[in-house]
Design an enzyme around this catalytic site. Structure first.
Site, PDB file in Angstrom:
ATOM      1  N   PHE A 184      38.898  41.947  42.457  1.00 37.24           N
ATOM      2  CA  PHE A 184      40.200  41.384  42.268  1.00 37.24           C
ATOM      3  C   PHE A 184      40.569  41.334  40.718  1.00 37.24           C
ATOM      4  CE2 PHE A 184      43.210  37.919  41.320  1.00 37.24           C
ATOM      5  CZ  PHE A 184      44.481  38.443  41.708  1.00 37.24           C
ATOM      6  N   TYR A 185      39.526  40.305  40.139  1.00 35.09           N
ATOM      7  CA  TYR A 185      39.700  40.062  38.851  1.00 35.09           C
ATOM      8  C   TYR A 185      39.445  41.327  37.731  1.00 35.09           C
ATOM      9  CZ  TYR A 185      40.138  35.305  39.955  1.00 35.09           C
ATOM     10  OH  TYR A 185      40.566  34.019  40.573  1.00 35.09           O
ATOM     11  N   THR A 186      38.634  42.029  38.082  1.00 34.99           N
ATOM     12  CA  THR A 186      38.384  43.223  37.308  1.00 34.99           C
ATOM     13  C   THR A 186      39.343  44.396  37.346  1.00 34.99           C
ATOM     14  OG1 THR A 186      36.890  44.452  38.951  1.00 34.99           O
ATOM     15  CG2 THR A 186      35.822  42.970  37.188  1.00 34.99           C
ATOM     16  N   ALA A 226      36.315  38.632  45.289  1.00 34.15           N
ATOM     17  CA  ALA A 226      36.929  37.954  43.947  1.00 34.15           C
ATOM     18  C   ALA A 226      36.716  38.744  42.729  1.00 34.15           C
ATOM     19  CB  ALA A 226      36.581  36.396  43.888  1.00 34.15           C
ATOM     20  N   PHE A 242      40.440  41.576  33.800  1.00 37.71           N
ATOM     21  CA  PHE A 242      39.210  40.670  33.329  1.00 37.71           C
ATOM     22  C   PHE A 242      37.762  41.571  33.210  1.00 37.71           C
ATOM     23  CE2 PHE A 242      42.028  37.660  34.818  1.00 37.71           C
ATOM     24  CZ  PHE A 242      41.770  36.442  34.654  1.00 37.71           C
TER      25      PHE A 242
END
Length: 173
Positions: A143-145, A140, A149
């Site tokens: 994914f966010y980076t 996760a 993010f």
């Protein structure tokens, strides 16, 4: 059935049955259980809002939750806390999960884009600055980076995007 073209749309949790919620499986027991057992209660109490991406067969391809949040300055990067109140207003992306059969097909990005759009609307109304999340695991986090993010501080578990920058960028381009 596992093609992105077979998606119906993103809907509020109130349109789903308990059977639909209980049949969701993303491979993470805690997320499956939360959707089946807690999502509706949080919706009713106003604790969070859950949005689901349905297939044309009315199966849940994925879901995410949003709630209001604020985070204290302590431990935050200077660039984030500059000119902000001590409790920085934010929107919390509490959960985002994709059904096993739809993983790796861009569903997470579709859900995240929808979450960002809804968060930008909240930011206009309430003054929220950040969309923050606390990744459940290393996958996760990746994914966010990859989706832009960034860490809000070295000792804090949260990742965030600045909603005002997103709004500015979308109006310029």
């Amino acid at each position: 059935m596992n093609k992105v073209s077979e998606l119906s749309g993103i809907f509020s949790l109130s349109f789903l049955s308990d059977v639909q919620l209980a049949s969701f499986d993303c491979g993470k027991l805690s997320l499956n259980a939360w959707l089946a057992q807690k999502a509706r209660g949080n919706e009713i109490s106003g604790g969070s809002r859950t949005y689901v991406l349905l297939t044309t067969e009315a199966e849940i391809a994925g879901f995410y939750t949003l709630s209001n949040y604020c985070i204290a300055h302590e431990g935050m990067r200077a660039v984030i806390k500059r000119n902000m109140p001590n409790l920085i207003p934010a929107v919390l992306l509490g959960r985002l999960a994709v059904s096993r059969q739809y993983q790796g097909k861009g569903i997470g990005r579709i859900l995240l884009r929808h979450a960002i759009e809804n968060s930008c609307k909240v930011a206009e109304i309430t003054g929220a600055v950040l969309l923050i999340t606390e990744p459940i695991d290393a996958a996760a986090m990746c994914f966010y980076t990859r989706c832009g993010f960034e860490s809000i501080g070295a000792q804090l578990p949260f990742l965030a995007v600045n909603l005002h920058k997103i709004k500015r960028n979308s109006s310029n381009g």
